[in-house]
Write a protein that holds these residues in place. Structure first.
Motif, short mmCIF file in Angstrom:
data_model
loop_
_atom_site.label_atom_id
_atom_site.label_comp_id
_atom_site.label_asym_id
_atom_site.label_seq_id
_atom_site.Cartn_x
_atom_site.Cartn_y
_atom_site.Cartn_z
N UNK A 85 0.83 -1.21 0.00
CA UNK A 85 0.00 0.00 0.00
C UNK A 85 0.86 1.26 0.00
N UNK A 86 1.92 1.27 0.80
CA UNK A 86 2.80 2.43 0.82
C UNK A 86 3.50 2.63 -0.52
N UNK A 87 3.91 1.53 -1.15
CA UNK A 87 4.54 1.65 -2.46
C UNK A 87 3.55 2.12 -3.51
N UNK A 88 2.28 1.71 -3.35
CA UNK A 88 1.25 2.22 -4.24
C UNK A 88 1.11 3.73 -4.12
N UNK A 89 1.18 4.23 -2.89
CA UNK A 89 1.13 5.68 -2.68
C UNK A 89 2.33 6.36 -3.33
N UNK A 126 10.94 7.54 -6.29
CA UNK A 126 9.56 7.16 -6.01
C UNK A 126 9.11 6.03 -6.93
N UNK A 127 9.57 6.04 -8.18
CA UNK A 127 9.29 4.92 -9.08
C UNK A 127 9.86 3.62 -8.49
N UNK A 128 11.08 3.72 -7.97
CA UNK A 128 11.68 2.53 -7.37
C UNK A 128 10.89 2.03 -6.17
N UNK A 129 10.38 2.94 -5.34
CA UNK A 129 9.54 2.54 -4.21
C UNK A 129 8.24 1.91 -4.70
N UNK A 134 5.10 -3.95 -5.82
CA UNK A 134 4.76 -4.96 -6.82
C UNK A 134 5.63 -6.19 -6.66
N UNK A 135 6.91 -5.96 -6.35
CA UNK A 135 7.82 -7.10 -6.14
C UNK A 135 7.38 -7.94 -4.94
N UNK A 136 6.86 -7.27 -3.90
CA UNK A 136 6.39 -7.99 -2.72
C UNK A 136 5.26 -8.96 -3.06
N UNK A 137 4.47 -8.63 -4.06
CA UNK A 137 3.35 -9.48 -4.42
C UNK A 137 3.73 -10.62 -5.35
N UNK A 138 4.92 -10.55 -5.91
CA UNK A 138 5.34 -11.57 -6.87
C UNK A 138 5.97 -12.76 -6.15
N UNK A 139 5.81 -13.96 -6.70
CA UNK A 139 6.51 -15.12 -6.12
C UNK A 139 8.01 -15.03 -6.36
N UNK A 140 8.74 -15.76 -5.55
CA UNK A 140 10.20 -15.73 -5.63
C UNK A 140 10.66 -16.64 -6.77
N UNK A 246 -2.19 -0.98 -6.68
CA UNK A 246 -1.47 -1.51 -5.52
C UNK A 246 -2.11 -1.06 -4.22
N UNK A 247 -2.67 0.13 -4.20
CA UNK A 247 -3.24 0.67 -2.97
C UNK A 247 -4.56 0.00 -2.62
N UNK A 248 -5.40 -0.26 -3.62
CA UNK A 248 -6.77 -0.67 -3.32
C UNK A 248 -7.05 -2.16 -3.52
#
Length: 260
Positions: A85-89, A126-129, A134-140, A246-248
């Motif tokens: 959520x923070x990265x979405x912001x 900010x783009x990197x954040x 999105x990376x957090x939601x992806x599988x390893x 990412x936020x919602x």
């Protein structure tokens, strides 16, 4: 004078405790304030105003270091969905800044080399954040690590080139090549999120739009100024859309049928 000085010190220290994360203040704020209050009273009685000033100097240095440490610890131990959520912001803010600054010429490094590059550095960070969530939601998986790693290499590469704008004439080649690597990384990010079903097909649309626009800008053709403005605005809006997603939205979990 003594009670008044102690009262002002206590009020000021209570305000400075806001530098700590909220969870840390709830757990330790009262205890820290009590210890500081006792130290102030004892120091003022034994060493006077000069001792109190010296105490304040040590407290400020320690508070700055410990508050920063606590914020870093909280970021690394933050729940995954909060990071997303923070990265979405961050992506929303980056896209908004890009949409406003690009058409108005703030990224014209020839006319405004220092200010333009400083703004560009902020937006790229900010783009990197935004990509971090999105990376957090992806599988390893290997493709995921490769795509996001390439994107971050491109960000760092372009930033190094941009920061050399006033020191070397070859900064542009580093900058544009880093931006190309960033575009390539975004392309692989779109493929990774699609193949792993991290986001719905609508979710990868902003990445696809961003990649297409970057590819057009980095191609050999030099689009007309009105078209450049249009592409820049669409690019920023694509990041804003990704940030809203990412936020919602909840993580996309593919349906798995259980055999009878």
């Amino acid at each position: 004078m003594m009670p008044k000085v102690l009262f002002l010190s206590d009020r000021l220290y209570t305000i400075l405790l806001l530098a700590y994360p909220a969870s840390f203040r709830r757990a330790y704020g009262f205890h820290l304030a009590q210890v500081f209050r006792d130290d102030c009273r004892e120091t003022l009685q034994q060493a006077g105003a000069a001792g109190l000033l010296f105490l304040w100097l040590n407290v400020l240095i320690d508070l700055a270091k410990s508050a920063l440490t606590e914020h870093i610890w909280e970021i690394f131990h933050m729940p995954s969905e909060k990071v997303v959520r923070n990265s979405g912001l961050a992506a929303i803010v980056a896209g908004l800044l890009w949409t406003i600054l690009f058409p108005t010429g703030w990224f014209n490094f020839d006319a405004k080399p220092l200010l333009g590059m400083l703004l560009f550095v902020v937006v790229m960070l900010l783009f990197g954040l935004g990509l971090a969530g999105l990376y957090k939601r992806c599988p390893n998986q290997l493709l995921v690590r490769l795509s996001f790693g390439l994107s971050y290499v491109g960000i760092v590469w372009s930033l190094i080139g941009g920061l050399l704008v006033v020191t070397t004439d070859s900064w542009w080649y580093l900058f544009i090549s880093g931006f190309f690597v960033f575009a390539l990384g975004l392309t692989l990010v779109g493929i990774a999120t699609l193949t792993t079903r991290t986001l719905s097909p609508w979710g990868i649309l902003p990445i696809a739009v961003a990649v297409l626009l970057l590819g057009f800008i980095l191609s050999g053709d030099d689009p007309s100024p009105p078209l450049q403005v249009l592409l820049g605005v669409l690019y920023g809006m694509g990041w804003m859309l990704l940030g809203f997603i990412l936020w919602w939205t909840e993580p996309h979990i593919p349906n798995t049928a259980i055999s009878a």
